[in-house]
Scaffold this motif. Sequence first.
Motif, PDB file in Angstrom:
ATOM      1  N   GLY A 230       7.939  31.784   8.047  1.00 14.10           N
ATOM      2  CA  GLY A 230       9.286  31.379   8.408  1.00 14.10           C
ATOM      3  C   GLY A 230       9.425  29.974   8.963  1.00 14.10           C
ATOM      4  N   LYS A 231       8.314  29.222   9.046  1.00 11.50           N
ATOM      5  CA  LYS A 231       8.357  27.865   9.585  1.00 11.50           C
ATOM      6  C   LYS A 231       8.027  26.857   8.486  1.00 11.50           C
ATOM      7  CE  LYS A 231       6.299  24.842  13.093  1.00 11.50           C
ATOM      8  NZ  LYS A 231       5.959  23.755  12.134  1.00 11.50           N
ATOM      9  N   TRP A 232       8.894  25.844   8.362  1.00 12.92           N
ATOM     10  CA  TRP A 232       8.668  24.799   7.378  1.00 12.92           C
ATOM     11  C   TRP A 232       7.711  23.747   7.912  1.00 12.92           C
ATOM     12  CZ3 TRP A 232       9.931  24.816   2.385  1.00 12.92           C
ATOM     13  CH2 TRP A 232      10.893  25.738   1.953  1.00 12.92           C
ATOM     14  N   SER A 233       6.789  23.329   7.071  1.00 10.42           N
ATOM     15  CA  SER A 233       5.864  22.238   7.381  1.00 10.42           C
ATOM     16  C   SER A 233       6.019  21.153   6.326  1.00 10.42           C
ATOM     17  CB  SER A 233       4.411  22.734   7.395  1.00 10.42           C
ATOM     18  OG  SER A 233       4.198  23.628   8.474  1.00 10.42           O
ATOM     19  N   LEU A 234       5.577  19.957   6.683  1.00 10.39           N
ATOM     20  CA  LEU A 234       5.647  18.842   5.749  1.00 10.39           C
ATOM     21  C   LEU A 234       4.273  18.179   5.664  1.00 10.39           C
ATOM     22  CD1 LEU A 234       8.661  16.342   5.602  1.00 10.39           C
ATOM     23  CD2 LEU A 234       6.614  16.279   4.185  1.00 10.39           C
ATOM     24  N   PHE A 235       3.353  18.895   4.982  1.00  5.71           N
ATOM     25  CA  PHE A 235       1.991  18.397   4.844  1.00  5.71           C
ATOM     26  C   PHE A 235       1.887  17.342   3.737  1.00  5.71           C
ATOM     27  CE2 PHE A 235      -0.048  22.655   6.385  1.00  5.71           C
ATOM     28  CZ  PHE A 235       0.462  22.427   7.642  1.00  5.71           C
ATOM     29  N   ASP A 236       2.818  17.369   2.810  1.00  6.87           N
ATOM     30  CA  ASP A 236       2.790  16.469   1.654  1.00  6.87           C
ATOM     31  C   ASP A 236       3.587  15.215   2.008  1.00  6.87           C
ATOM     32  OD1 ASP A 236       1.596  18.596  -0.250  1.00  6.87           O
ATOM     33  OD2 ASP A 236       3.352  19.550   0.647  1.00  6.87           O
TER      34      ASP A 236
ATOM     35  N   ILE B 169       0.843  -1.196   0.000  1.00  8.71           N
ATOM     36  CA  ILE B 169       0.000   0.000   0.000  1.00  8.71           C
ATOM     37  C   ILE B 169       0.875   1.241   0.000  1.00  8.71           C
ATOM     38  CG2 ILE B 169      -1.822   1.249   1.230  1.00  8.71           C
ATOM     39  CD1 ILE B 169      -2.399  -1.428   2.726  1.00  8.71           C
ATOM     40  N   ILE B 170       0.535   2.195  -0.847  1.00  6.60           N
ATOM     41  CA  ILE B 170       1.183   3.507  -0.858  1.00  6.60           C
ATOM     42  C   ILE B 170       0.090   4.550  -0.656  1.00  6.60           C
ATOM     43  CG2 ILE B 170       2.561   5.154  -2.168  1.00  6.60           C
ATOM     44  CD1 ILE B 170       3.607   2.758  -3.829  1.00  6.60           C
ATOM     45  N   PHE B 171       0.171   5.265   0.448  1.00 13.52           N
ATOM     46  CA  PHE B 171      -0.777   6.340   0.744  1.00 13.52           C
ATOM     47  C   PHE B 171      -0.067   7.664   0.558  1.00 13.52           C
ATOM     48  CE2 PHE B 171      -2.367   9.162   4.297  1.00 13.52           C
ATOM     49  CZ  PHE B 171      -3.431   9.666   3.553  1.00 13.52           C
ATOM     50  N   MET B 172      -0.657   8.556  -0.223  1.00 11.88           N
ATOM     51  CA  MET B 172       0.004   9.832  -0.511  1.00 11.88           C
ATOM     52  C   MET B 172      -1.022  10.960  -0.591  1.00 11.88           C
ATOM     53  SD  MET B 172       0.840   9.375  -4.581  1.00 11.88           S
ATOM     54  CE  MET B 172       1.385   7.688  -4.423  1.00 11.88           C
ATOM     55  N   GLY B 173      -0.542  12.164  -0.294  1.00 10.86           N
ATOM     56  CA  GLY B 173      -1.419  13.301  -0.461  1.00 10.86           C
ATOM     57  C   GLY B 173      -1.013  14.496   0.368  1.00 10.86           C
ATOM     58  N   ASP B 174      -1.798  15.556   0.228  1.00  9.06           N
ATOM     59  CA  ASP B 174      -1.666  16.760   1.051  1.00  9.06           C
ATOM     60  C   ASP B 174      -2.531  16.535   2.284  1.00  9.06           C
ATOM     61  OD1 ASP B 174      -1.823  19.204   2.273  1.00  9.06           O
ATOM     62  OD2 ASP B 174      -2.550  20.303   0.524  1.00  9.06           O
ATOM     63  N   LEU B 175      -1.889  16.281   3.412  1.00  7.74           N
ATOM     64  CA  LEU B 175      -2.614  15.926   4.622  1.00  7.74           C
ATOM     65  C   LEU B 175      -2.933  17.136   5.495  1.00  7.74           C
ATOM     66  CD1 LEU B 175      -0.779  12.618   5.573  1.00  7.74           C
ATOM     67  CD2 LEU B 175      -2.512  13.052   3.828  1.00  7.74           C
ATOM     68  N   ASN B 176      -2.361  18.281   5.177  1.00  8.59           N
ATOM     69  CA  ASN B 176      -2.559  19.494   5.976  1.00  8.59           C
ATOM     70  C   ASN B 176      -2.192  19.295   7.441  1.00  8.59           C
ATOM     71  OD1 ASN B 176      -3.465  21.799   4.363  1.00  8.59           O
ATOM     72  ND2 ASN B 176      -5.111  20.438   3.738  1.00  8.59           N
ATOM     73  N   ASP B 177      -1.393  18.310   7.718  1.00  8.58           N
ATOM     74  CA  ASP B 177      -0.814  18.047   9.033  1.00  8.58           C
ATOM     75  C   ASP B 177       0.608  17.545   8.832  1.00  8.58           C
ATOM     76  OD1 ASP B 177      -2.570  18.811  11.032  1.00  8.58           O
ATOM     77  OD2 ASP B 177      -3.594  16.872  11.141  1.00  8.58           O
ATOM     78  N   ASP B 178       1.419  17.686   9.866  1.00 10.05           N
ATOM     79  CA  ASP B 178       2.792  17.189   9.832  1.00 10.05           C
ATOM     80  C   ASP B 178       2.852  15.754  10.353  1.00 10.05           C
ATOM     81  OD1 ASP B 178       4.231  19.519   8.862  1.00 10.05           O
ATOM     82  OD2 ASP B 178       3.745  20.474  10.774  1.00 10.05           O
TER      83      ASP B 178
END
Length: 201
Positions: free
Chosen positions: A128-134, A76-85
């Motif tokens: 100025g803060k990096w997020s990793l939603f993707d 299984i590969i789950f991917m997307g813009d989760l809008n959360d880190d």
Amino acid sequence: MLSSHPYRYVHPEIEGFRTRDQLLVSGLMGGELVHLIVAHWPSRYGGKQSDTREVAAALTRHIVDSLYRADTDPKIIFMGDLNDDPVDRSCRVVLDAKRKPGEVKPGGLYNTMWDFYSKGIGTLSYQGKWSLFDQIIISEPLLGKDRSTLKFWKPEIFNRDFLIQKEGKNKGYPLRTFSGNTFINGYSDRFPVIIYLVKEL
């Protein structure tokens, strides 16, 4: 492609709340059955503490668990813009996606992006803060040691130089298509994410 199925999001407490479906697509990759789940979880509009993404994570987990019930070793590969880190409750607790491959048990998930986040590397930046939603999250069978089957090799955040803003207040950020209402001929406000799968023939 062998099959596809959309899963409707229903919030148990917010009547009429609408957001995007999650899509399950199953097909052959390198001659092996692989399941792709693609999602765009609800935005952070209305506040970071909103539980709407936790409900989305529960739906994703339901799809994953259904695949595990049908096959003890589903890839299984789950991917997307989760809008959360990766560290947010939706990913860390509800989805239960682990940081390290060694933490993943049968039936579990591994978050391929978590180590990037822990190093301060993200796909988008705000104030100025990096997020990793993707994010790209995979099932335990893709961590297998059998070289003759498809398996995970490594992740990447595709933050090449041509995708980076070179000047102005957004210097160092992803080069957007628009800055406000001004077209600046960029690409996106996010860097793409990639995982590499390998199989010895």
